[in-house]
Design an enzyme around this catalytic site. Structure first.
Site, PDB file in Angstrom:
ATOM      1  N   HIS A  78       0.834  -1.208   0.000  1.00 29.16           N
ATOM      2  CA  HIS A  78       0.000   0.000   0.000  1.00 29.16           C
ATOM      3  C   HIS A  78       0.864   1.251   0.000  1.00 29.16           C
ATOM      4  O   HIS A  78       1.617   1.496   0.938  1.00 29.16           O
ATOM      5  CB  HIS A  78      -0.910   0.015   1.233  1.00 29.16           C
ATOM      6  CG  HIS A  78      -2.001   1.036   1.163  1.00 29.16           C
ATOM      7  ND1 HIS A  78      -3.215   0.785   0.573  1.00 29.16           N
ATOM      8  CD2 HIS A  78      -2.055   2.313   1.591  1.00 29.16           C
ATOM      9  CE1 HIS A  78      -3.980   1.859   0.657  1.00 29.16           C
ATOM     10  NE2 HIS A  78      -3.283   2.809   1.266  1.00 29.16           N
ATOM     11  N   ASP A  80       0.412   5.530  -1.037  1.00 27.50           N
ATOM     12  CA  ASP A  80      -0.553   6.575  -1.393  1.00 27.50           C
ATOM     13  C   ASP A  80       0.050   7.685  -2.237  1.00 27.50           C
ATOM     14  O   ASP A  80      -0.482   8.804  -2.261  1.00 27.50           O
ATOM     15  CB  ASP A  80      -1.164   7.172  -0.127  1.00 27.50           C
ATOM     16  CG  ASP A  80      -2.311   6.334   0.411  1.00 27.50           C
ATOM     17  OD1 ASP A  80      -3.322   6.207  -0.294  1.00 27.50           O
ATOM     18  OD2 ASP A  80      -2.193   5.797   1.523  1.00 27.50           O
ATOM     19  N   GLU A 183      -8.926   1.543  -2.558  1.00 28.39           N
ATOM     20  CA  GLU A 183      -9.006   1.618  -1.094  1.00 28.39           C
ATOM     21  C   GLU A 183     -10.373   2.125  -0.644  1.00 28.39           C
ATOM     22  O   GLU A 183     -10.568   3.304  -0.393  1.00 28.39           O
ATOM     23  CB  GLU A 183      -7.900   2.534  -0.540  1.00 28.39           C
ATOM     24  CG  GLU A 183      -7.810   2.478   0.971  1.00 28.39           C
ATOM     25  CD  GLU A 183      -6.732   3.382   1.537  1.00 28.39           C
ATOM     26  OE1 GLU A 183      -6.429   3.248   2.733  1.00 28.39           O
ATOM     27  OE2 GLU A 183      -6.188   4.215   0.790  1.00 28.39           O
ATOM     28  N   HIS A 210     -13.367   1.840   3.715  1.00 28.87           N
ATOM     29  CA  HIS A 210     -12.344   2.712   4.299  1.00 28.87           C
ATOM     30  C   HIS A 210     -12.841   3.031   5.705  1.00 28.87           C
ATOM     31  O   HIS A 210     -13.385   2.142   6.367  1.00 28.87           O
ATOM     32  CB  HIS A 210     -12.105   3.963   3.437  1.00 28.87           C
ATOM     33  CG  HIS A 210     -10.832   4.677   3.792  1.00 28.87           C
ATOM     34  ND1 HIS A 210     -10.814   5.863   4.493  1.00 28.87           N
ATOM     35  CD2 HIS A 210      -9.537   4.350   3.581  1.00 28.87           C
ATOM     36  CE1 HIS A 210      -9.564   6.229   4.697  1.00 28.87           C
ATOM     37  NE2 HIS A 210      -8.763   5.333   4.161  1.00 28.87           N
ATOM     38  N   HIS A 256      -8.944  -1.680   7.417  1.00 26.79           N
ATOM     39  CA  HIS A 256     -10.003  -0.683   7.665  1.00 26.79           C
ATOM     40  C   HIS A 256     -11.355  -1.277   8.048  1.00 26.79           C
ATOM     41  O   HIS A 256     -12.247  -0.515   8.426  1.00 26.79           O
ATOM     42  CB  HIS A 256     -10.216   0.244   6.451  1.00 26.79           C
ATOM     43  CG  HIS A 256      -9.156   1.267   6.255  1.00 26.79           C
ATOM     44  ND1 HIS A 256      -9.094   2.435   6.973  1.00 26.79           N
ATOM     45  CD2 HIS A 256      -8.092   1.304   5.422  1.00 26.79           C
ATOM     46  CE1 HIS A 256      -8.046   3.151   6.583  1.00 26.79           C
ATOM     47  NE2 HIS A 256      -7.407   2.467   5.646  1.00 26.79           N
ATOM     48  N   HIS A 277      -2.485  -3.025   4.753  1.00 22.00           N
ATOM     49  CA  HIS A 277      -1.699  -2.128   5.594  1.00 22.00           C
ATOM     50  C   HIS A 277      -2.292  -2.068   7.006  1.00 22.00           C
ATOM     51  O   HIS A 277      -2.948  -1.119   7.387  1.00 22.00           O
ATOM     52  CB  HIS A 277      -1.571  -0.727   4.975  1.00 22.00           C
ATOM     53  CG  HIS A 277      -2.848  -0.042   4.631  1.00 22.00           C
ATOM     54  ND1 HIS A 277      -3.815  -0.581   3.817  1.00 22.00           N
ATOM     55  CD2 HIS A 277      -3.324   1.195   4.973  1.00 22.00           C
ATOM     56  CE1 HIS A 277      -4.823   0.258   3.689  1.00 22.00           C
ATOM     57  NE2 HIS A 277      -4.554   1.344   4.394  1.00 22.00           N
ATOM     58  N   ASP A 346       2.279   2.007   3.918  1.00 18.47           N
ATOM     59  CA  ASP A 346       1.375   3.164   3.955  1.00 18.47           C
ATOM     60  C   ASP A 346       2.129   4.473   3.742  1.00 18.47           C
ATOM     61  O   ASP A 346       1.713   5.529   4.222  1.00 18.47           O
ATOM     62  CB  ASP A 346       0.601   3.204   5.273  1.00 18.47           C
ATOM     63  CG  ASP A 346      -0.782   3.844   5.125  1.00 18.47           C
ATOM     64  OD1 ASP A 346      -1.117   4.283   4.005  1.00 18.47           O
ATOM     65  OD2 ASP A 346      -1.516   3.909   6.127  1.00 18.47           O
TER      66      ASP A 346
END
Length: 452
Positions: A78, A80, A183, A210, A256, A277, A346
């Site tokens: 993961h 971003d 995600e 999420h 999540h 993650h 992450d």
């Protein structure tokens, strides 16, 4: 070996220095016994030598880490960076400041990826929860598009792939296999058709929620009491989403989600799942982490937890260290097995990272720490890439595109309709009038016939 020779040379220099010091002391204070002088020499050299030995050993583990990673580079679960490209540059990759070879103020750029021996990356196609029931699908498509454009703009570095074979090929070519992870289940807007479309656009995992409930799955905030459970884990439609992901070959991501959603998905899925993650709840009691009873299910299903580096999930404090991240890896290995561990840093999605893991270039230091903790080479290759490849290949084996797709849509009453139409839910009236309406209509018809 070179560092060892340098250390020996430094030790010889220290001996010479000691002998010179002794000559000066003897000249000023008189002769001492040979035995006392020898004891002093040994103690003095040991005092200086052990730090040098420690440095040499540390370098040895780092060298060993790099050797292993040249053959088995990191697949991270993961990252971003696409979100950073949106928020900082509105996804305009040709802006000079957005150049990925020199990008600053991020955890990720091309030089850092290469220094970290990253060979595979699930890039997050993320759109926030406030897009749910609004423009979530549009925003998700734009983030998938920017991932594809990264591969197009930097073909010497990135290659977009959609299967495990593509990852292995990228390894051989020395490129970074780039995959799309969506995600948040709100990105499909409760539509199986959108789910299938995102698959065709390259999505190979989807996080079921999420930090918000979808109409069909509960998120981790349910476990803190900040959100109310609505689906008892997975609703009937949520179960159809999981089955369709299995059919397509999309990895189910349980980062999540609530514990009840974790357990429901692990029980229902025919293929292993992953936590892209998340870390270990036993070491940091944050509800984004995975509790031990779920880790046992991870072991039983051959699934995977890719450890998150965010300080708040590592130490439950604002500060954390690389060693504490290794503690999470050790714990998951102990409870779920060495095949259940991966890296899901992450990076560029969090505000605080551990000392020693400040950006993606630091992966070799983490691997060196695992080697220092006596992880075997096979275990290290597993956490780097092989565990993820095993899960991905199992998901591919379960997928079956000849199987009839799931078609039953979510119930209309489960959707917020302020921004959407309901085409498809309003079919021919003659088939969907309630019994009272049908009886009234029939009475009217019969009365008309009697009057004729």
């Amino acid at each position: 070996m070179g560092r060892l020779l340098a250390t020996i040379s430094q030790t010889e220099d220290l001996c010479s220095l000691f002998q010179h010091t002794q000559q000066l002391l003897t000249a000023s204070a008189g002769p001492r016994s040979a035995q006392a002088s020898l004891v002093d020499c040994v103690m003095w050299i040991s005092w200086w030598l052990w730090p040098l030995v420690a440095i040499c050993a540390g370098d040895q583990f780092r060298d060993e880490a790099e050797r292993i990673m040249r053959g088995t580079p990191v697949i991270d679960g993961h990252n971003d960076l696409p979100w950073q490209l949106l928020t900082r540059f509105n996804n305009k990759l040709q802006v000079e400041a957005a150049n990925l070879t020199s990008l600053t103020h991020t955890h990720t750029n091309i030089p850092k990826l290469k220094a970290g021996f990253v060979g595979g990356q699930f890039w997050s196609a993320y759109t926030p929860c406030d897009t749910q029931n609004k423009d979530a699908v549009k925003r998700t498509l734009e983030q998938i598009d920017v991932i594809h454009r990264m591969c197009q703009m930097y073909p010497e570095t990135f290659v977009c792939v959609t299967n495990s074979t593509g990852i292995r090929q990228a390894f051989q070519e020395g490129k970074i296999a780039s995959l799309v992870g969506v995600e948040g289940g709100h990105s499909i807007d409760s539509s199986l058709g959108v789910l299938r479309t995102l698959y065709h656009l390259g999505m190979r995992y989807m996080t079921l929620t999420h930090s918000c409930n979808t109409p069909w799955a509960d998120n981790w905030l349910v476990d803190t009491g900040e959100d109310k459970g609505e689906s008892q884990g997975l609703s009937p439609f949520g179960q159809r989403v999981v089955k369709e992901m299995n059919r397509l070959g999309v990895i189910i991501d349980l980062a999540h989600v609530s514990v009840s959603t974790m357990k429901a998905a692990l029980s229902l899925s025919k293929a292993p799942v992953l936590f892209s993650h998340s870390s270990a709840y036993s070491l940091c009691q944050h509800r984004r982490n995975v509790p031990d009873d779920v880790l046992q299910l991870v072991n039983q299903t051959g699934s995977l937890v890719m450890v998150n580096f965010y300080n708040d999930y590592v130490s439950c404090k604002k500060e954390a260290t690389l060693s504490q991240v290794a503690d999470h890896l050790d714990h998951i290995k102990k409870v779920a097995g060495a095949g259940a561990v991966g890296f899901g840093g992450d990076f560029d999605g969090v505000s605080r990272l551990p000392l020693g893991l400040e950006d993606v270039s630091k992966y070799p230091d983490l691997v060196a720490e695992l080697l220092r903790r006596q992880w075997t080479e096979a275990e290290v290759r597993g956490v780097l890439a092989n565990n993820l490849l095993r899960v991905f290949e199992a998901v591919e084996r379960v997928s079956d595109h000849t199987q009839t797709p799931e078609e039953e849509p979510i119930s209309l009453d489960k959707l917020q309709d302020s921004c959407r139409t309901n085409y498809g839910y309003s079919e021919a009236p003659s088939f969907h009038h309630p019994p009272g309406v049908l009886l009234a209509s029939l009475t009217t018809v019969l009365l008309g016939l009697c009057l004729l």
